[in-house]
Each structure stands twice: as C-alpha cells, then as structure tokens.
Motif scaffolding. Structure first.
Motif, PDB file in Angstrom:
ATOM      1  N   ILE A 183      -7.525  -3.041   1.088  1.00  0.00           N
ATOM      2  CA  ILE A 183      -6.477  -3.998   1.438  1.00  0.00           C
ATOM      3  C   ILE A 183      -7.103  -5.309   1.895  1.00  0.00           C
ATOM      4  O   ILE A 183      -6.699  -6.394   1.461  1.00  0.00           O
TER       5      ILE A 183
ATOM      6  N   VAL B  27      -1.982  -1.090  -3.656  1.00  0.00           N
ATOM      7  CA  VAL B  27      -3.105  -0.239  -3.290  1.00  0.00           C
ATOM      8  C   VAL B  27      -2.586   1.194  -3.178  1.00  0.00           C
ATOM      9  O   VAL B  27      -1.638   1.458  -2.441  1.00  0.00           O
TER      10      VAL B  27
ATOM     11  N   CYS C  67       0.857  -1.184   0.000  1.00  0.00           N
ATOM     12  CA  CYS C  67       0.000   0.000   0.000  1.00  0.00           C
ATOM     13  C   CYS C  67       0.888   1.228   0.000  1.00  0.00           C
ATOM     14  O   CYS C  67       1.739   1.380   0.885  1.00  0.00           O
TER      15      CYS C  67
END
Length: 264
Positions: free
Chosen positions: A220, A95, A72
């Motif tokens: 996530i 992400v 992420c």
C-alpha cells in the motif's frame, strides 16, 4: 491525488485490523476508511459467485461515496475469488490479500507447511497456483477452519474464546499424513493472526506462523509513494451490518487512529 483521499480497507469483518495495524506503523496519520461487511459475514461458507458479486458491488459503491486513492481487500477469501473482477471494475489501484505461501516456503526446514484458511479460500485455484509457483518440492497441507474467524471476532469483543475452534484447527492439520512434520503454518485469513498466541500454545514452540499483513502494508505504501496525506481528515470505520453491534468496537478502532464510526 487529493491529499484528503483516504485509503479504503475492506474486510468481511474486522480481521483487516491486522493489516491496518501494520499500515499505521508506516503511515500513522493517513486518512483511512475501514469497511466491515458484517451483513455478509462470514464469507467462507458462501459460494464463489455470491462473494464475487457482493465484493465487487460493495467496493464499487464505496469507491463512489468515499473516493479513495486505493482499496485494499484485507480478506483472503474475497481476494482469491474477486480480486481480478474488482480490478476490472474500479479505476484505482487494488491491493489484494493472498496466502503467504512464498515466505513460508522460504523458511520451512522440514519442507512441510500447514495452511489455515476459510473453506472457500483453501479450495481456490489461486492457492494451487501459489503452491506450484513458490512451494514446488514442498508439502502443503491445507485445512479449512471457519471456527477461527468467529473465535477471533469474539476475542476482539472480549468474549469467551472458543477453545474447540483452536483444537479443531490444530488437529485438522496435524492429523493429516505428514502433519507431524509441520514446522511453518500460513495464516491465510486476516482474522487468524489475532489468535496467534492461542494457536502457538496449541501447536507448540517449534512452529512458526506466517501471515501477509506487513507485506500488504508495504505494498500500500509503495503505491502511495510521492503522494501527500491530509493529517486533519478524520478516519472512519463503517459497517454494512447492525450499528449497535459495531459500536462496542469503538475503543478498538480508536487504538488504530479511527474515532468515527458509521453505517454504510
């Protein structure tokens, strides 16, 4: 997927803790590697080429070392500039973190939205496209407030808050034509929600703040659906900068389930 494979959360500093806090509400024991690129901090004043090369290079090396199940990019500036490049380089889900213009457009009553970000974020074509797609017919006023990044980092360390940075951010939006009509403000930097109390007091009670941390955490989790997590694997926080300046944050990381700190 290996149960011990961590979730990698990457940020220029420690603003990404706002994302980790939301993630811990859903996955409290999942192994996490939180990476703070403090040697490159702050990103907002860097060129797009510098940011893209740095983020892609660091995430590539970190992925080789820690073998995460996904990464992420918990940084709006890095995401709006380097997200697609990173996705081309790495073979794991990535992400990104982008300004929460869509939910802001859905809740504004006056039709005028403020957006606070770094200077690099607010000038990106990515933001233009989000505005066109989700805020068509609304007014989006942007202001680059890099001082808020350092103010948030200082607050986390228990240092004196830069009240001028707060006042500058507020006036930067309010003083624009139509700024008095702002009723919703997008916090387009993961650091900025750390200052929501101070910003709220300065803007007034009629302004709603929107950020993407909860949505990022849900994304996530959705990408990890059906995967198992080893609860006995310690989570880790790493810095590219001075370890001596990183260790004072140990208690803060411990509050988010990270007890081990290291230098990358």
């Amino acid at each position: 997927m290996r149960a011990e494979a961590p979730i990698l959360i990457f940020d220029s500093g420690v603003g990404g803790l706002t994302v980790l806090a939301e993630l811990r509400k859903i996955l409290p024991t999942a192994p996490v590697v939180f990476a703070a690129d403090q040697a490159g901090f702050p990103y907002g004043a860097k060129s797009e080429a510098e940011i893209a090369a740095r983020v892609a290079g660091l995430l590539g090396r970190m992925s080789e070392r820690y073998r995460p199940r996904l990464a992420c990019i918990a940084c709006n500036t890095a995401s709006t500039i380097a997200l697609e490049m990173v996705r081309e380089v790495l073979e794991i889900p990535i992400v990104g973190t982008v300004p929460a213009i869509k939910p802001a457009a859905a809740i504004t009553k006056t039709g005028t939205i403020g957006l606070l970000g770094t200077e690099a974020t607010i000038r990106q074509g990515y933001v233009d496209r989000l505005e066109t797609r989700f805020a068509n017919g609304k007014t989006l006023l942007r202001f680059g407030a890099p001082g808020l990044v350092r103010a948030a980092e200082a607050k986390l360390r228990g240092q004196a808050l830069d009240t001028d940075a707060i006042a500058n951010a507020v006036s930067g939006l309010r003083d624009q034509p139509g700024g008095d009509q702002i009723d919703t403000v997008v916090l387009a930097c993961t650091h900025f929600p750390l200052l929501v109390d101070e910003l709220g007091a300065a803007f007034g009670s009629n302004v709603t703040f929107v950020d993407g941390a909860a949505g990022i955490a849900r994304r996530i989790v959705s990408l990890c659906e059906g995967q198992s997590f080893a609860s006995d694997i310690p989570s880790l926080a790493i810095t590219t900068g001075s370890f001596d300046q990183f260790t004072p944050l140990a208690r803060l990381f411990a509050d988010h389930g990270i007890d081990q700190l290291d230098r990358f």
